[in-house]
Motif scaffolding. Structure first.
Motif, mmCIF file in Angstrom:
data_model
loop_
_atom_site.group_PDB
_atom_site.id
_atom_site.type_symbol
_atom_site.label_atom_id
_atom_site.label_comp_id
_atom_site.label_asym_id
_atom_site.label_seq_id
_atom_site.Cartn_x
_atom_site.Cartn_y
_atom_site.Cartn_z
ATOM 1 N N GLY A 93 -13.846 -11.705 -4.890
ATOM 2 C CA GLY A 93 -13.837 -10.736 -3.659
ATOM 3 C C GLY A 93 -13.512 -9.303 -3.462
ATOM 4 N N LEU A 94 -13.323 -8.845 -4.653
ATOM 5 C CA LEU A 94 -12.732 -7.398 -4.762
ATOM 6 C C LEU A 94 -13.692 -6.428 -4.079
ATOM 7 C CD1 LEU A 94 -10.967 -7.133 -8.331
ATOM 8 C CD2 LEU A 94 -10.030 -7.643 -6.195
ATOM 9 N N ASP A 95 -14.813 -6.410 -4.084
ATOM 10 C CA ASP A 95 -15.920 -5.612 -3.382
ATOM 11 C C ASP A 95 -15.405 -5.603 -1.719
ATOM 12 O OD1 ASP A 95 -16.663 -8.520 -3.339
ATOM 13 O OD2 ASP A 95 -18.591 -7.572 -2.175
ATOM 14 N N VAL A 96 -14.945 -6.662 -1.271
ATOM 15 C CA VAL A 96 -14.510 -6.780 0.124
ATOM 16 C C VAL A 96 -13.245 -5.959 0.394
ATOM 17 C CG1 VAL A 96 -13.649 -8.210 1.932
ATOM 18 C CG2 VAL A 96 -15.330 -9.039 0.343
ATOM 19 N N VAL A 97 -12.206 -5.973 -0.575
ATOM 20 C CA VAL A 97 -11.261 -5.053 -0.391
ATOM 21 C C VAL A 97 -11.724 -3.562 -0.430
ATOM 22 C CG1 VAL A 97 -9.163 -4.406 -1.908
ATOM 23 C CG2 VAL A 97 -9.239 -6.914 -0.989
ATOM 24 N N LEU A 98 -12.377 -3.203 -1.400
ATOM 25 C CA LEU A 98 -13.035 -1.790 -1.748
ATOM 26 C C LEU A 98 -13.431 -1.416 -0.245
ATOM 27 C CD1 LEU A 98 -14.197 -1.795 -5.236
ATOM 28 C CD2 LEU A 98 -12.094 -0.952 -4.323
ATOM 29 N N ARG A 99 -14.383 -2.128 0.179
ATOM 30 C CA ARG A 99 -15.076 -1.913 1.305
ATOM 31 C C ARG A 99 -14.001 -1.685 2.545
ATOM 32 N NH1 ARG A 99 -20.344 -1.778 0.155
ATOM 33 N NH2 ARG A 99 -21.046 -3.268 -1.590
ATOM 34 N N ALA A 100 -13.307 -2.507 2.633
ATOM 35 C CA ALA A 100 -12.095 -2.625 3.877
ATOM 36 C C ALA A 100 -11.553 -1.428 3.674
ATOM 37 C CB ALA A 100 -11.143 -3.776 3.693
ATOM 38 N N LEU A 101 -10.762 -0.894 2.585
ATOM 39 C CA LEU A 101 -9.999 0.143 2.225
ATOM 40 C C LEU A 101 -10.659 1.497 2.376
ATOM 41 C CD1 LEU A 101 -7.958 -1.024 -0.978
ATOM 42 C CD2 LEU A 101 -7.166 -0.410 1.312
ATOM 43 N N ALA A 102 -12.060 1.602 2.285
ATOM 44 C CA ALA A 102 -13.073 2.693 2.212
ATOM 45 C C ALA A 102 -12.877 3.283 3.701
ATOM 46 C CB ALA A 102 -14.401 2.436 1.780
ATOM 47 N N GLY A 103 -12.628 2.264 4.747
ATOM 48 C CA GLY A 103 -12.374 2.695 6.222
ATOM 49 C C GLY A 103 -11.013 3.101 6.577
ATOM 50 N N LEU A 104 -10.095 2.941 5.720
ATOM 51 C CA LEU A 104 -8.768 3.493 6.092
ATOM 52 C C LEU A 104 -8.311 4.750 5.253
ATOM 53 C CD1 LEU A 104 -7.376 -0.144 5.791
ATOM 54 C CD2 LEU A 104 -7.905 1.183 7.754
ATOM 55 N N LYS A 105 -9.251 5.633 5.140
ATOM 56 C CA LYS A 105 -8.744 6.857 4.197
ATOM 57 C C LYS A 105 -7.819 7.502 4.878
ATOM 58 C CE LYS A 105 -13.400 6.853 1.846
ATOM 59 N NZ LYS A 105 -14.634 7.395 1.289
ATOM 60 N N GLY A 117 -14.295 -12.774 2.818
ATOM 61 C CA GLY A 117 -15.615 -11.974 2.791
ATOM 62 C C GLY A 117 -15.926 -11.310 4.178
ATOM 63 N N ASP A 118 -14.873 -11.136 5.101
ATOM 64 C CA ASP A 118 -15.105 -10.556 6.322
ATOM 65 C C ASP A 118 -14.359 -9.051 6.187
ATOM 66 O OD1 ASP A 118 -14.755 -9.492 9.049
ATOM 67 O OD2 ASP A 118 -14.783 -11.413 9.714
ATOM 68 N N VAL A 119 -15.299 -7.992 5.859
ATOM 69 C CA VAL A 119 -14.685 -6.642 5.611
ATOM 70 C C VAL A 119 -13.909 -6.327 6.826
ATOM 71 C CG1 VAL A 119 -15.129 -4.350 5.281
ATOM 72 C CG2 VAL A 119 -16.571 -6.401 3.958
ATOM 73 N N GLY A 120 -14.452 -6.587 7.977
ATOM 74 C CA GLY A 120 -13.601 -6.136 9.218
ATOM 75 C C GLY A 120 -12.380 -6.612 9.516
ATOM 76 N N LYS A 121 -12.293 -7.995 9.315
ATOM 77 C CA LYS A 121 -10.753 -8.596 9.509
ATOM 78 C C LYS A 121 -9.943 -8.349 8.443
ATOM 79 C CE LYS A 121 -11.668 -11.512 12.740
ATOM 80 N NZ LYS A 121 -11.002 -11.301 14.095
ATOM 81 N N TRP A 122 -10.283 -7.950 7.213
ATOM 82 C CA TRP A 122 -9.683 -7.458 5.886
ATOM 83 C C TRP A 122 -9.087 -6.005 6.474
ATOM 84 C CZ3 TRP A 122 -6.911 -9.051 1.714
ATOM 85 C CH2 TRP A 122 -7.379 -10.529 1.367
ATOM 86 N N GLN A 123 -9.943 -5.298 6.831
ATOM 87 C CA GLN A 123 -9.513 -4.034 7.252
ATOM 88 C C GLN A 123 -8.365 -3.935 8.282
ATOM 89 O OE1 GLN A 123 -11.948 -0.493 9.353
ATOM 90 N NE2 GLN A 123 -12.263 -0.670 7.326
ATOM 91 N N GLU A 124 -8.515 -4.931 9.167
ATOM 92 C CA GLU A 124 -7.464 -4.832 10.260
ATOM 93 C C GLU A 124 -6.169 -5.442 9.625
ATOM 94 O OE1 GLU A 124 -8.870 -7.822 13.334
ATOM 95 O OE2 GLU A 124 -10.657 -6.657 13.544
ATOM 96 N N ALA A 125 -6.366 -6.420 8.643
ATOM 97 C CA ALA A 125 -5.062 -7.009 8.070
ATOM 98 C C ALA A 125 -4.381 -5.850 7.391
ATOM 99 C CB ALA A 125 -5.543 -8.223 7.414
#
Length: 339
Positions: free
Chosen positions: A183-195, A290-298
């Motif tokens: 699931g590393l793609d999920v982490v990358l997408r989540a972090l992309a919204g936290l620049k 797999g939930d990019v939004g939840k990962w970004q929040e966390a």
């Protein structure tokens, strides 16, 4: 006790590292170990006391399985093994047939939530099965022998501690094979919204998704923040953990997750997927896989408030404790016919 281990390959996977650590612990306890495997880079870390037998133990081919079983049966005249311990599914077939030819008791350790198909048939005929978590046992329950036992993965206690290193900015870390299940793609997408936050991500490990993940990192404009380090030694991983702010564990599926246990032992905060196996050490809610939004929040919550996943170290055992439990299980298997 003379023990034969059968492992498909001996590279940098979690199951292989488990076997490597177990072998070292058993050698220290005075047991004699033989390893049958196709081979791999972890062989260099084995003690000279271990006899390695190279054979195609990874091939999902009935003729190859028979070849390996016949070869091991002939070699047993010299080695006189007391018990055979398979790790993974093809080795289970080899162990089952070798047991048929020699009468040696055999067992398997189930490390993962394997696909439920006829490839698991040998488990019903094993003299014993070890599952690394209750989650694995529940998943495989229809294929398990009655004498199944749960023995969690043991860890080597770290030399370093997270608290002993300065942490001036957010250094996130992932450790493991680069495959879709991680699931590393999920982490990358989540972090992309936290620049707008100051952070970096170190990725330790190799695998078939390496190139794809590097391309995704580039497309998300994360080249200056994300570093791919490839395979690293255990000491190097431990140093990265000690210097990092938080381990990210976004897997879709795990039998347990050895890297999470190692991080907890070192005192490194972890943000982890909501996996059944981790419920055994969790004291609260985890992050939906797999939930990019939840990962970004966390991740954002951790950066602002320092809140990580509520995981407990209390149930983690050492390699030596695990080895003693396994040897006790061997003894129980070997004593059944004598009672």
């Amino acid at each position: 006790m003379r023990i034969l281990y059968i492992v498909p390959e001996f590279g940098e996977g979690g199951a292989e590292i488990h076997v490597l650590n177990l072998i070292h612990a058993l050698l220290n306890q005075g047991h004699e170990i033989t390893l049958a495997t196709r081979g791999g880079k972890l062989e260099a870390k084995l003690s000279e006391k271990v006899q390695v037998l190279h054979m195609p133990a990874e091939r999902k081919n009935l003729f190859t399985v028979f070849y390996c079983a016949i070869k091991l049966s002939k070699l047993n005249k010299n080695f006189r093994w007391n018990i055979i311990h398979a790790h993974s599914r093809v080795p289970a077939w080899v162990a089952w047939l070798t047991s048929k030819f020699t009468g040696i008791k055999w067992l398997m350790t189930a490390h993962a939530l394997y696909s439920l198909n006829p490839g698991l048939i040998p488990l019903k005929h094993a003299d014993g099965v070890i599952c690394v978590s209750e989650a694995v046992k529940n998943h495989l329950r229809n294929y398990l022998s009655p004498d199944c036992k749960v023995i969690p993965n043991g860890i080597i206690l770290p030399k370093l501690k997270h608290k002993d290193f300065p942490h001036e900015y957010m250094k996130f870390l992932t450790v493991g094979r680069l495959t879709r299940l991680k699931g590393l793609d999920v982490v990358l997408r989540a972090l992309a919204g936290l620049k707008k936050y100051d952070w970096t991500l170190d990725i330790l490990g190799e695998g078939p998704q390496h190139e794809e993940l590097e391309i995704l990192s580039h497309e998300l404009d994360l080249d200056q923040r994300v570093n791919f380090h490839g395979d690293t030694s255990k000491d190097y991983v431990e140093l990265f953990m000690a210097k990092s702010s938080c381990l990210l564990f976004p897997s879709y599926q795990e039998g347990m997750g050895l890297v999470v246990l190692e991080a907890l032992a070192l005192g490194l905060p972890v943000i982890a997927s909501d996996l059944e196996a981790l419920h055994e050490i969790a004291q609260g809610e985890l992050i939906p896989a797999g939930d990019v939004g939840k990962w970004q929040e966390a991740i954002k919550k951790f950066m602002i408030e320092g809140v990580a996943s509520p995981l407990s170290f209390d149930k983690v055992i050492t390699i030596d404790e695990m080895a003693r439990e396994i040897v006790e299980y061997y003894s129980q298997i070997l004593l059944r016919d004598r009672q």
